[in-house]
Design a protein around this motif. Structure first.
Motif, mmCIF file in Angstrom:
data_model
loop_
_atom_site.group_PDB
_atom_site.id
_atom_site.type_symbol
_atom_site.label_atom_id
_atom_site.label_comp_id
_atom_site.label_asym_id
_atom_site.label_seq_id
_atom_site.Cartn_x
_atom_site.Cartn_y
_atom_site.Cartn_z
ATOM 1 N N ILE A 111 41.603 -2.547 10.817
ATOM 2 C CA ILE A 111 41.487 -4.001 10.758
ATOM 3 C C ILE A 111 42.808 -4.656 10.365
ATOM 4 O O ILE A 111 43.195 -5.688 10.916
ATOM 5 C CB ILE A 111 40.381 -4.410 9.769
ATOM 6 N N ARG A 132 37.871 -2.350 17.507
ATOM 7 C CA ARG A 132 37.013 -3.263 16.747
ATOM 8 C C ARG A 132 35.936 -3.872 17.642
ATOM 9 O O ARG A 132 34.766 -3.950 17.256
ATOM 10 C CB ARG A 132 37.863 -4.351 16.085
ATOM 11 N N ASN A 135 33.078 -1.540 18.408
ATOM 12 C CA ASN A 135 32.094 -1.424 17.336
ATOM 13 C C ASN A 135 31.085 -2.571 17.388
ATOM 14 O O ASN A 135 29.887 -2.369 17.141
ATOM 15 C CB ASN A 135 32.791 -1.399 15.978
ATOM 16 N N GLY A 166 30.150 -8.209 12.202
ATOM 17 C CA GLY A 166 31.559 -7.888 12.398
ATOM 18 C C GLY A 166 32.474 -8.792 11.601
ATOM 19 O O GLY A 166 33.449 -8.334 10.991
ATOM 20 N N GLN A 170 34.877 -7.334 8.631
ATOM 21 C CA GLN A 170 36.321 -7.522 8.727
ATOM 22 C C GLN A 170 36.833 -8.396 7.589
ATOM 23 O O GLN A 170 37.919 -8.140 7.036
ATOM 24 C CB GLN A 170 36.681 -8.121 10.087
#
Length: 203
Positions: A111, A132, A135, A166, A170
């Motif tokens: 990240i 990312r 996912n 998400g 993050q």
């Protein structure tokens, strides 16, 4: 792990990847020079290039090393949880624990290490963005599967829920990097989980 031969110097691959991982994790992709990497890894530049091809090649190897070790909680959760609610809850709480470990720079390598890069590092940033986004897509698929199986109501918005999770995960990474404690991020996880339960139609 066996050593790797490189320009007359033999070095331990696993140990070298761990040191490279921490260097990239601390300084970011652009902020980590080849000179920094060779110093941290205890090798010379020809050995680095012989083993990994380039700084980018080393970075991608370090990311794989991270994902198979310190960052593996996410893959394990996807592999082991059968239901989307259990998966989401686990991701939130394990992110709070993992991102605040005190034996690392904090947060997540994937990240945080290439959020802002020069043109030369754009390919690396794109690769991490794809990881990312994959996912998020995978989480959406789990939620959609539960809807199709009747385990979640048809009114559930799988993409919206996946995007929400998400954003929270993050954001937790960035807060951990800024010094947020495990307990603080557990509270974030709990609040996010309460919101997710509403979004999933759970009582």
């Amino acid at each position: 792990m066996a050593g790797v031969r490189g320009q007359g110097r033999k070095f331990d691959l696993e140990n070298s990847l761990e040191k490279a991982m921490f260097a990239f994790w601390r300084h970011g992709y652009d902020g980590t020079s080849v000179a920094t990497l060779t110093r941290e890894m205890g090798i010379n530049a020809p050995s680095l290039y012989a083993a990994f091809g380039s700084k980018e090649g080393l970075f991608l190897a370090a990311v794989e090393y991270y994902n198979n070790g310190r960052g593996s909680f996410m893959q394990r959760a996807f592999d082991e949880e059968d239901s989307a609610p259990a998966l989401i809850r686990r991701l939130l709480y394990e992110a709070a624990e993992t991102y605040t470990h005190t034996d690392g720079p904090g947060g997540c390598l994937v990240i945080g290490s290439a959020s802002r890069v020069s043109e030369a590092g754009q390919q690396v940033a794109d690769r991490l963005r794809d990881i990312r986004n994959a996912n998020i897509d995978r989480l959406e698929s789990h939620i959609r599967a539960d809807i199709d199986a009747g385990a979640l109501p048809p009114t559930t918005g799988p993409r919206a829920v996946a995007e929400f999770v998400g954003v929270i995960v993050q954001g937790m990474s960035h807060r951990a990097r800024d010094g947020a404690t495990t307990e603080a991020l557990r509270r974030v996880a709990a609040t996010a989980w309460d919101s997710v339960r509403v979004l999933l139609g759970e009582t």
